[in-house]
Design a protein around this motif. Structure first.
Motif: not given
Lengths: 561, 561
Positions: B279-297
């Protein structure tokens, strides 16, 4: 900084010239302070306190240190040094004296008077040896020097312990009020002298290590309380700790100055103020005190009650007043002063009392809206003074949870104690001081020992786990009777549930299911009581889980007839 | 000031030109806010929230308002206005919609999006009507105007309700950050305009009425979090409320500025940030978020986790990390930020988490040592602005415990609201606004309705009393089988105890006693099952009390064969 590793095992033998230090309580927790020093095969115990239970320990009255570490060596104990008379430093003494009644108790005049009054209730007459600040006494190989410290109870002591292994200074609980009510300062000059002599290990109170700055003087509370007394409409009720004699003195002085009579309420308040008055620690002008039975005859505006219950204890007079379950009926003309800290864990209980009293319109004065409490423990600013004056070779933060121990260790590092000489130990961790170096060498059991009713140690972690399940979920029991020869079910199932939120009328469904199960098992020729119990447990458990999404304890009972 | 008297009874009929106001929650407590307005036989509900249980309500998942007051009149409800999407304002909506699914939900875009996401989990598709600040809409006789307010969740609204009985302004939860993150100020100009028009009744948020001064701007937290990110050694874990989108934004911004990837952890955090991002209340730049399964890397120094668990919830990832019961193993290179308040009641749980994390050496940043949290509720200074701008004819403090309601009432009195026009009501108290005067006219049931597992309202106060006894003391059950014709005992007694701290080997003594009892009763010819149960209960209870000074629940079971 060294700190315990999970791989710690039993400690090696103590070198002949080494001092061993084992805290059985007080490290990683606030409470049940007890430290065992060992040199040349002899033991000295400093403090022997209790811990008060939290909601994780339902139904428990008190938590003691585990005496197992000293149990086989009771005759090696030279003495128990008591730094002051707070419960978390003396409360477990009756239980240790049950195991050996003639261990000498060492302490100041007030400390001994209060522990003796307490031991009367346990029908124990202890061996005591009074000391005053400046005294130097030997107990076996332990050459002890006592120094005055200021705390939230009068007559507290620090103890310097000299053995051939070195000089250890234990501060006990302390703060550094520079204008103390009784003029008895924390003996910084003594700390400095010991520092000059060379302190091999400093063990210092960490309770307020996270709090920046300095504790305000107790003396600043007097005018605030006096102001409350001057402006109160009618009755005044002051709640504080039964051991805080200086706080009580300030309330008493305010009452006298404002022409009010005072009544002490609460068993420990009455007992302690009796002792403190007799010994001259509390000054009570003639004619000020009144008995509880005489309250009716005194006009409300001429009366002040000083009572316990400042922590919201449910059975205390104050809690019962808040709930209108007490002969004293709170009105909007009453003023209640909570002149105490809020011990972590008691927030809800105290909030409940404040809301209860507020509901009836009483004016509530508490540390959140007036300076009616100051801490009894030195803040970070004061702790730095002690570290700088004592210049210890090694440092071990004591009396605190992990957050406090680490914060204090950080302060020590900032004052120049080398990180490798800072020992952060938990309860049971064995620290040896050998050749001027303190190090962790092992671990011994130091678990909780629970007092519940008349029993000590009978309530185990398993009992508590059961209590937590029962307390959260209740239980369902299912009873059947079987013929002991044929294994045939001859009566039941009968179902009982308590705390599980299952109505009696709902049982029909599961009873029908169990009857099917029993018929099937009879057809299969299952006659094993154990197997029958298991299937009852499974069937009922699954039914409750499916129907209610809850997990009460399931108790299957098979009676053989 | 009027306040409820114990003698309050059922309210009289509402006069035709009067407005009736009944809070079913939120008065005398922090939580389950729900207020019912009635005019001309029609109802408008403002908010419908849950209360979270305390230790007094063991095993309970949630506490709802009692809908009984509206249950017979569900068809009279015009709408439910939701001021914002916090659980204590929307959490009970699914349960009310179970009773009538097509009650329209009125709220802002974010509020509706979050309640809709929540209702999906309950498989409910609600009727919704979006409003924005400035809108004016009628729901039956209730002419509602919505005004922007600033709070710890975006898109919160106050609501002004006009009926022929007068103008009521309900602030909802609010504060008055003058530099809010989203530039959306609390609409003081609107409040002033309504004040000029003439507010007959102001209902205003009392949560922080005891706190002097003003709440610091949320904006001031950003630089502190940024500083933590710049100086952190390796991994950073930020714990905060899953609804605090601006706080999450600040952590996210700090991560981006410091070249870190972000992973959201916790079901509600992932869900809410999904909605807020869409809805645009949180501005998240592309490529910042990662999934929990990718934490190790991802290298630890390039990673920030943003998670729930800031209140010490035992099953949360953060609590499990503190107890080393999580794949993420905390080390002394980790930094943990608790960017949240400490909700009263959670002190012990949060302290446990802080100690657990500190034990492993992590650096802990929390509101006690850094400006990483500001309250979402206006302090006394701000509340005075609102009172002075709105100049209400009558005032009713809402959203608070007694201490907060009384403190707010005091503020109203100081600003000139006549004491006789200040109404302090508890849950269920009926307040009528008639001819410009608000007064208490009666009381209706507004007790706790407990959600436990899949059931609503089945757990009663009696079940909780049983749980408290079981949780503190455990139980002892004693089972005998009797011949149904002769009444003779043919098997047992069999004894079971759980949580009572009684060892199996101790049962021999009581079994012997019971056998004596049974023989005596047989001799007396007692065949009454009820009487037998009673004497079993008495005998076992007395034995436990005498031997252990404890009072477990005693469950006698007599099976007739």
């Amino acid at each position: 900084m060294s700190h315990p590793h999970p791989e710690l095992g039993s400690p090696p033998p103590l070198p002949a010239h080494g001092l061993r230090i084992v805290a059985l309580g007080g490290l990683g927790e606030i409470g049940r302070n007890m430290t065992v020093f060992e040199y040349g095969g002899r033991l000295l115990i400093v403090d022997c306190g209790v811990l008060f239970p939290e909601e994780e320990q339902p139904g428990i009255d008190l938590i003691l240190p585990d005496f197992e570490y000293v149990r086989g060596r009771l005759d090696d104990i030279e003495a128990i040094v008591l730094t002051h008379a707070h419960e978390d430093h003396i409360g477990a003494v009756p239980y240790l004296l049950r195991e050996r009644g003639d261990i000498p108790l060492i302490g100041s005049r007030l400390t001994l008077a209060l522990i003796e009054a307490k031991l009367v209730e346990h029908r124990i007459k202890p061996v005591v040896r009074k000391v005053v600040e400046g005294d130097r006494q030997s107990y076996g190989p332990f050459d002890c020097e006592f120094l005055a410290v200021n705390h939230s109870i009068p007559d507290a002591l620090a103890v310097a312990i000299r053995t051939p292994a070195g000089l250890v200074l234990g501060t006990g609980d302390f703060k550094m009020d520079q204008l103390p009510m009784d003029g008895r300062l924390t003996d910084l000059a003594g700390f400095a002298r010991l520092g000059a002599e060379g302190i091999d290990l400093l063990m210092s109170d960490s309770t307020n290590a996270e709090v920046p700055g300095f504790v305000t003087s107790e003396r600043n509370i007097g005018p605030v309380i006096d102001d409350v007394f001057r402006t109160a409409k009618e009755r005044i009720i002051v709640a504080c700790f039964a051991s805080h004699i200086h706080r009580v003195q300030q309330a008493l002085d305010a009452a006298v100055a404002n022409g009010r009579k005072v009544c002490f309420v609460g068993r420990s308040m009455v007992r302690n103020m009796g002792v403190a008055g007799d010994l001259g620690y509390l000054r009570v002008p003639d004619g000020v005190l009144v008995e509880q039975r005489d309250l009716e005859s005194i006009p409300a505006e001429k009366l002040a009650l000083i009572c316990t219950g400042s922590q919201g204890e449910p059975m205390s007079a104050l809690s019962r007043m808040a709930g209108r379950d007490h002969q004293i009926r709170i009105t909007d003309a009453d003023t209640v002063v909570l002149a105490s800290s809020l011990i972590p864990g008691n927030e809800n209980a105290v909030n409940r009392v404040i809301n209860g009293l507020t509901r009836w319109g009483a004016r509530i004065v508490h540390k959140g809206n007036a300076l009616v409490h100051v801490s009894g423990h030195a803040s970070a600013g004061e702790l730095l003074y002690v570290l700088n004056l004592t210049k210890p070779g090694n440092f071990m933060p004591i009396h605190g949870e992990w957050r406090h121990l680490r914060a204090h260790a950080k302060l020590a590092e900032l004052t120049g104690v080398p990180p490798e000489n800072i020992v952060i130990a938990e309860d049971g961790v064995v620290v040896d001081l050998v050749d001027g170096q303190a190090s962790i060498v092992g671990i011994v059991p130091a678990g909780y020992v629970y007092v519940d009713g008349s029993s000590v140690g009978e309530i185990t972690e398993n009992s508590l786990k059961d209590r937590r399940i029962l307390g959260e979920e209740g239980f369902v029991s299912v009873v059947v009777a079987i013929d002991s020869t044929s294994g045939k079910v001859i009566a039941g199932p009968e179902i009982h549930a308590r705390g599980a939120g299952i109505m009696n009328e709902d049982f029909n469904e599961i009873i029908a299911r169990i009857e099917v199960l029993l018929t099937e098992q009879a057809a299969d020729g299952v006659a094993d009581v154990h197997a029958l119990r298991q299937s009852l447990r499974r069937t009922v458990g699954k039914w409750v889980s499916d129907s209610y999404r809850r997990r009460p304890m399931i108790i299957p009972v098979v009676v053989e007839v």
